[in-house]
Design an enzyme around this catalytic site. Structure first.
Site, PDB file in Angstrom:
ATOM      1  CD  GLU A 156      -1.859   3.474   4.283  1.00  0.00           C
ATOM      2  OE1 GLU A 156      -2.553   3.074   4.985  1.00  0.00           O
ATOM      3  OE2 GLU A 156      -1.299   4.444   4.333  1.00  0.00           O
ATOM      4  CE1 TYR A 203       9.952  -2.748  10.832  1.00  0.00           C
ATOM      5  CE2 TYR A 203       7.488  -2.657  11.078  1.00  0.00           C
ATOM      6  CZ  TYR A 203       8.714  -1.965  10.800  1.00  0.00           C
ATOM      7  OH  TYR A 203       8.615  -0.754  10.659  1.00  0.00           O
ATOM      8  CB  SER A 253      -1.638   8.395  15.801  1.00  0.00           C
ATOM      9  OG  SER A 253      -1.816   7.464  14.725  1.00  0.00           O
ATOM     10  CG  ASN A 254      -6.535   6.462  12.187  1.00  0.00           C
ATOM     11  OD1 ASN A 254      -7.365   7.369  11.948  1.00  0.00           O
ATOM     12  ND2 ASN A 254      -6.296   5.394  11.435  1.00  0.00           N
ATOM     13  NE  ARG A 292      -7.438   1.568  15.900  1.00  0.00           N
ATOM     14  CZ  ARG A 292      -6.176   1.916  15.425  1.00  0.00           C
ATOM     15  NH1 ARG A 292      -5.287   1.091  15.117  1.00  0.00           N
ATOM     16  NH2 ARG A 292      -5.983   2.983  15.295  1.00  0.00           N
ATOM     17  CG  ASN A 303      -5.573   0.816  10.311  1.00  0.00           C
ATOM     18  OD1 ASN A 303      -5.829  -0.235   9.485  1.00  0.00           O
ATOM     19  ND2 ASN A 303      -4.775   1.480   9.694  1.00  0.00           N
ATOM     20  CE1 TYR A 313      -1.544  -2.499   6.927  1.00  0.00           C
ATOM     21  CE2 TYR A 313      -3.160  -2.555   8.904  1.00  0.00           C
ATOM     22  CZ  TYR A 313      -2.243  -1.995   8.111  1.00  0.00           C
ATOM     23  OH  TYR A 313      -2.136  -0.525   8.273  1.00  0.00           O
ATOM     24  CD  GLU A 345       3.544   0.563  12.946  1.00  0.00           C
ATOM     25  OE1 GLU A 345       3.294  -0.014  11.769  1.00  0.00           O
ATOM     26  OE2 GLU A 345       2.647   1.170  13.764  1.00  0.00           O
ATOM     27  CE  LYS A 346      -1.602   0.470  14.641  1.00  0.00           C
ATOM     28  NZ  LYS A 346      -1.049   0.653  13.139  1.00  0.00           N
TER      29      LYS A 346
END
Ligand SMILES: *[C@@H]1O[C@H](CO)[C@@H](O)[C@H](O)[C@H]1NC(C)=O
Ligand SMILES: *[C@@H]1O[C@H](CO)[C@@H](O)[C@H](O)[C@H]1NC(C)=O
Length: 367
Positions: free
Chosen positions: A137, A168, A194-195, A205, A249, A255, A258-259
């Site tokens: 995180e 990645y 999702s969050n 964001r 986020n 940071y 995968e987005k």
């Protein structure tokens, strides 16, 4: 946090990641039995494994042993997956706590640690055993559990300066891509989210999105907007959009999750919000993405996207990198989220036996 978790029935998309954040925050406090004497019977999960416990004990393999102390978020996978899915076979990976005193390294998932540390190993640490702090995180979503400062020899994290970096990457192609076939696009700009919980740092964001949507239509998916996607629809959905909002986020060095990987992998231009452009360019060529900071305002970003939409050549220029580089699809099943970090630890332990004085993890992570 939250890889855009597209939940539908029992299928959740989430990503295995260096950087994922899928975080059912309450689960981890309860899934490990309190008393060490109760362990490890709860951990027999794969048929091969549980059937062979005795055999394993009597013939410990020569490979360095990595003991997985907690199953992260209780997402269990087969211990042989490192070999079968990732071709990593450098360690003897086990979740059998009775092997603690023989383990060369112990992998400890930060979010599973109880506030009073009562679920950490209680017997004395063998002198040569290394403990690995396993946390993916961002600092915004990290609880500073007291007492951990000088326990861990190694860090496993998405950051480049971690001992074991899990994230990645793009890969150099063995042979240049002959011809990139653009996936069919029927949407302009999409976002799977999702969050939306502001306590996880999503304020920045959300604010940007609220401004952006005044100027351009954003097709939304994901739990936060009540439009669930099956995990198998995750990549095809992103591929069907010309642009994808890769909005992290919370904003921290390295940071980049995968987005960002997903649109690169499927042939869509990521529009990123996260650390500065230079940080992204450590991981991907500058002409593979659009950074919100490249524009004075959301309105100007929207105008640029409209322009690209009409200019095929300019749009195509964002895919030139693909000729020599390749982004690979990541695991999207929730239960596979932690395979990559766990197997990376296995690989590391298989190759390294150096002494490493403990790192003050919080000083390292929060500075
Ligand atoms: C191993 O096998 C013996 C008998 O063969 C049994 O008594 C013992 O409980 C087994 N140990 C484990 C850890 O399964
Ligand atoms: C690991 O760290 C501990 C302190 O937490 C230290 O006592 C030990 O010597 C270190 N071991 C290795 C092998 O690096």
């Amino acid at each position: 946090m939250m890889p855009p978790s597209l939940q539908n029935g029992n299928l959740c998309y989430i990503v295995l990641s260096a950087v994922s954040i899928g975080a059912v925050f309450v689960l981890y406090l309860t899934f490990v039995p309190n008393s060490p004497t109760l362990c490890p019977p709860h951990y027999a999960q794969t048929p091969q494994y549980s059937g062979k416990r005795n055999e394993t004990l009597s013939q410990l393999p020569a490979k360095p042993m990595l003991l997985l102390w907690f199953w992260p978020e209780n997402f269990r996978f087969s211990l042989s997956d490192c070999k079968t899915l990732m071709d990593i076979d450098g360690c003897f990976l086990t979740d059998d706590r009775s092997l603690y005193s023989k383990a060369d390294a112990v992998l400890v998932f930060h979010k599973s640690i109880k506030w009073d540390l009562s679920n950490l190993p209680t017997s004395p640490r063998p002198p040569a055993q290394r403990w690995i702090w396993f946390h993916v995180e961002s600092p915004t979503n990290t609880l500073k559990i007291p007492g951990l400062e000088n326990l861990f020899n190694l860090t496993l994290n998405y950051r480049l300066d971690a001992d074991i970096t899990v994230r990645y990457r793009l890969f150099v192609r063995e042979h240049p891509e002959e011809k990139f076939v653009m996936p069919k696009k029927d949407k302009l700009l999409c976002w799977i989210v999702s969050n939306n919980n502001p306590s996880t740092g999503t304020g920045v964001r959300t604010k940007y999105y609220n401004e952006l949507k005044k100027h351009i239509e954003v097709t939304l998916f994901g739990k936060a907007y009540g439009r669930f996607l099956n995990y198998e629809d995750y990549f095809p959905t992103i591929a069907s959009c010309k642009f994808y909002l890769s909005f992290e986020n919370s904003i921290h060095r390295d940071y980049i999750t995968e987005k960002f990987n997903a649109p690169l992998a499927v042939g869509t231009i990521p529009v990123v919000l996260g650390p500065p452009r230079e940080n992204y360019e450590v991981f991907a060529p500058g002409n593979s993405f659009i950074h919100v900071n490249d524009f004075p305002s959301a309105k100007e970003l929207a105008e640029y996207l409209f322009r690209l939409d009409k200019d095929e050549e300019l749009y195509g220029s964002y895919f030139q990198w693909r000729k020599h580089l390749e982004a690979r699809r990541h695991f999207v099943l929730q239960k596979q989220e932690f395979i990559k970090p766990i197997c990376s630890a296995c690989k590391y332990i298989g190759n390294h036996n150096e002494y490493k004085a403990p790192t003050n993890i919080y000083k390292w992570y929060f500075s």
